[in-house]
Design a protein around this motif. Structure first.
Motif, mmCIF file in Angstrom:
data_model
loop_
_atom_site.group_PDB
_atom_site.id
_atom_site.type_symbol
_atom_site.label_atom_id
_atom_site.label_comp_id
_atom_site.label_asym_id
_atom_site.label_seq_id
_atom_site.Cartn_x
_atom_site.Cartn_y
_atom_site.Cartn_z
ATOM 1 N N UNK A 183 0.820 -1.205 0.000
ATOM 2 C CA UNK A 183 0.000 0.000 0.000
ATOM 3 C C UNK A 183 0.861 1.265 0.000
ATOM 4 N N UNK A 184 1.988 1.206 0.733
ATOM 5 C CA UNK A 184 2.849 2.387 0.809
ATOM 6 C C UNK A 184 3.420 2.755 -0.558
ATOM 7 N N UNK A 185 3.663 1.758 -1.393
ATOM 8 C CA UNK A 185 4.205 2.019 -2.729
ATOM 9 C C UNK A 185 3.122 2.074 -3.796
ATOM 10 N N UNK A 186 1.872 2.024 -3.336
ATOM 11 C CA UNK A 186 0.703 2.222 -4.197
ATOM 12 C C UNK A 186 0.691 1.282 -5.407
ATOM 13 N N UNK A 187 1.044 0.014 -5.142
ATOM 14 C CA UNK A 187 0.957 -0.994 -6.196
ATOM 15 C C UNK A 187 -0.422 -1.643 -6.116
ATOM 16 N N UNK A 188 -0.889 -2.278 -7.185
ATOM 17 C CA UNK A 188 -2.225 -2.871 -7.172
ATOM 18 C C UNK A 188 -2.417 -3.834 -5.998
ATOM 19 N N UNK A 189 -3.605 -3.820 -5.385
ATOM 20 C CA UNK A 189 -3.832 -4.648 -4.193
ATOM 21 C C UNK A 189 -3.783 -6.145 -4.455
ATOM 22 N N UNK A 190 -3.938 -6.553 -5.723
ATOM 23 C CA UNK A 190 -3.885 -7.978 -6.018
ATOM 24 C C UNK A 190 -2.490 -8.435 -6.461
ATOM 25 N N UNK A 191 -1.488 -7.566 -6.262
ATOM 26 C CA UNK A 191 -0.104 -7.959 -6.532
ATOM 27 C C UNK A 191 0.290 -9.093 -5.594
ATOM 28 N N UNK A 192 0.985 -10.089 -6.125
ATOM 29 C CA UNK A 192 1.389 -11.236 -5.310
ATOM 30 C C UNK A 192 2.222 -10.749 -4.120
ATOM 31 N N UNK A 193 1.868 -11.142 -2.898
ATOM 32 C CA UNK A 193 2.585 -10.655 -1.706
ATOM 33 C C UNK A 193 4.053 -11.048 -1.707
ATOM 34 N N UNK A 194 4.884 -10.136 -1.184
ATOM 35 C CA UNK A 194 6.304 -10.449 -1.002
ATOM 36 C C UNK A 194 6.441 -11.595 -0.009
ATOM 37 N N UNK A 195 7.316 -12.552 -0.312
ATOM 38 C CA UNK A 195 7.514 -13.698 0.592
ATOM 39 C C UNK A 195 8.079 -13.246 1.929
ATOM 40 N N UNK A 196 8.965 -12.251 1.888
ATOM 41 C CA UNK A 196 9.605 -11.782 3.114
ATOM 42 C C UNK A 196 9.975 -10.314 2.936
#
Length: 403
Positions: A279-292
């Motif tokens: 959210x802080x980098x304003x990328x699409x909410x359905x972007x695959x989550x960072x593993x870590x």
């Protein structure tokens, strides 16, 4: 004496043995009169139990000179450190920590290994897991038979009866069967827990001791890469029953935010480190989550938020709101205003999360009528996980010894 009466007598004796061993673990070394006062057992019963436990090499006695050096020396009883051993394993998003503790609950060795952030199968992980256990034992010059319990914790869905991790942030839906993997590991019993359950157990034990009064209830909220929750409620027998509901993966909002579990709109998808970063980098909410997400990266986002960066501020506020609304639902279900302890690496961002948490809690009718819960900030989550492992494991051992 009938078989039923014998079984009842044996059960009482076993329970009393456990009471004495538990008192020595939590408050020892102790004199005979101290044990009697702490356990509520008669002097004669304590004498019989300490004699039997000493004969079984579970406890030891030592004489301490009385005050001023006059009179008979004072006899103190303590648990024998080498009577049993426990291995506690904490699996986190970035590392695996293996700790060896003795019968007094003292940590005597620890190995910590960084977890490879690349893809790894459950089979490869379990092979490395058993190898690390063997190295820990070899380094401590103990035979495998000296280990009574291997206690394992992770975030995720843990089948405690079968020691099988059904889902985890690390391996997703690929299960890890620890009981099967450790079949050749001596006679040690294998236990598996959700990490938040252990944190809640240890913190409740600690708070009851420091406050001097029993807790009616307690919730612990873990903030970090994952969002975990533990809840302790006193049952009809007066004991604290500790559970770890799947709080981080409760539905929060139909907002299209993709969670690591594959669902959309989970609390963790907004409040986990990867959700805040996204959210802080304003990328699409359905972007695959960072593993870590490294803690250093979270510190950078927090620094930008404290300097007025609106997207970063908004990310933390929305994370706090998801947490606060989730906690408000918990309080409504519990029907009481229980204290809430917040733990984990995310506690360092409480100044940015607090506004959203308060806003979410205030939306609850329960909070409006009964008031806001007591909030405790606990920064030593790692220590609490270890304490929870050891306390539960040694309690199990105590229940089976001295009979």
């Amino acid at each position: 004496m009938t078989t039923g009466a014998k079984a009842s007598t044996e059960a009482v004796r076993q329970q009393n043995n456990g009471l004495v061993l538990k008192a020595l673990r939590r408050d020892g070394p102790l004199a005979h009169t101290d044990i009697s006062a702490l356990t509520g057992l008669s002097s004669a019963t304590v004498s019989a139990i300490t004699g039997m436990l000493e004969k079984g090499s579970l406890i030891e006695r030592r004489e301490v000179a009385s005050a001023g050096g006059r009179g008979r020396p004072r006899v103190l009883f303590a648990r024998r450190a080498d009577a049993a051993h426990v291995i506690a394993v904490r699996i986190s998003s970035h590392a695996v920590q293996y700790s060896l503790a003795d019968f007094r609950g003292t940590m005597i060795d620890r190995i910590e290994e960084a977890r490879d952030q690349g893809p790894a199968s459950a089979r490869q992980f379990l092979e490395g897991f058993t190898s690390a256990l063997n190295r820990l034992i070899a380094r401590s010059r103990l035979p495998a038979s000296a280990i009574s319990i291997v206690s394992i914790s992770s975030k995720g869905l843990a089948d405690r009866e079968g020691a099988r991790l059904s889902w985890s942030p690390v391996f997703g839906y690929e299960p890890l069967d620890f009981e099967a993997a450790l079949q050749g590991f001596g006679e040690a019993r294998v236990h598996l827990f959700n990490e938040s359950l252990l944190v809640t157990h240890a913190l409740a034990t600690r708070l009851e001791k420091t406050r001097g009064t029993p807790l009616a209830s307690l919730a612990t909220l873990s903030l970090g890469h994952s969002i975990g929750l533990g809840v302790a409620l006193r049952d009809r027998h007066g004991e604290l029953d500790v559970r770890a509901p799947n709080f981080g993966h409760m539905l929060h909002a139909d907002d299209g935010k993709l969670c690591r579990c594959g669902a959309y709109g989970c609390i963790e998808a907004s409040a986990g480190f990867y959700g805040i970063l996204r959210m802080a980098f304003e990328v699409p909410p359905d972007t695959i989550p960072a593993q870590f997400v490294p803690l250093a990266e979270m510190e950078k986002i927090a620094g930008r938020a404290r300097q007025g960066h609106r997207a970063s501020q908004y990310a933390f506020r929305q994370a706090g709101l998801a947490l606060g609304e989730g906690l408000s639902r918990l309080l409504s279900l519990a029907e009481e205003t229980m204290p809430i302890a917040i733990t984990g690496p995310g506690t360092r961002f409480m100044d940015l999360l607090q506004r959203g948490i308060d806003e979410g809690l205030k939306q609850s009718l329960h909070v409006k009528v009964r008031g806001a819960p007591e909030i405790l900030i606990i920064t030593e989550e790692e220590t609490l996980v270890f304490e929870g492992h050891v306390d539960r494991a040694l309690t199990k051992i105590e229940q089976g010894l001295g009979g």
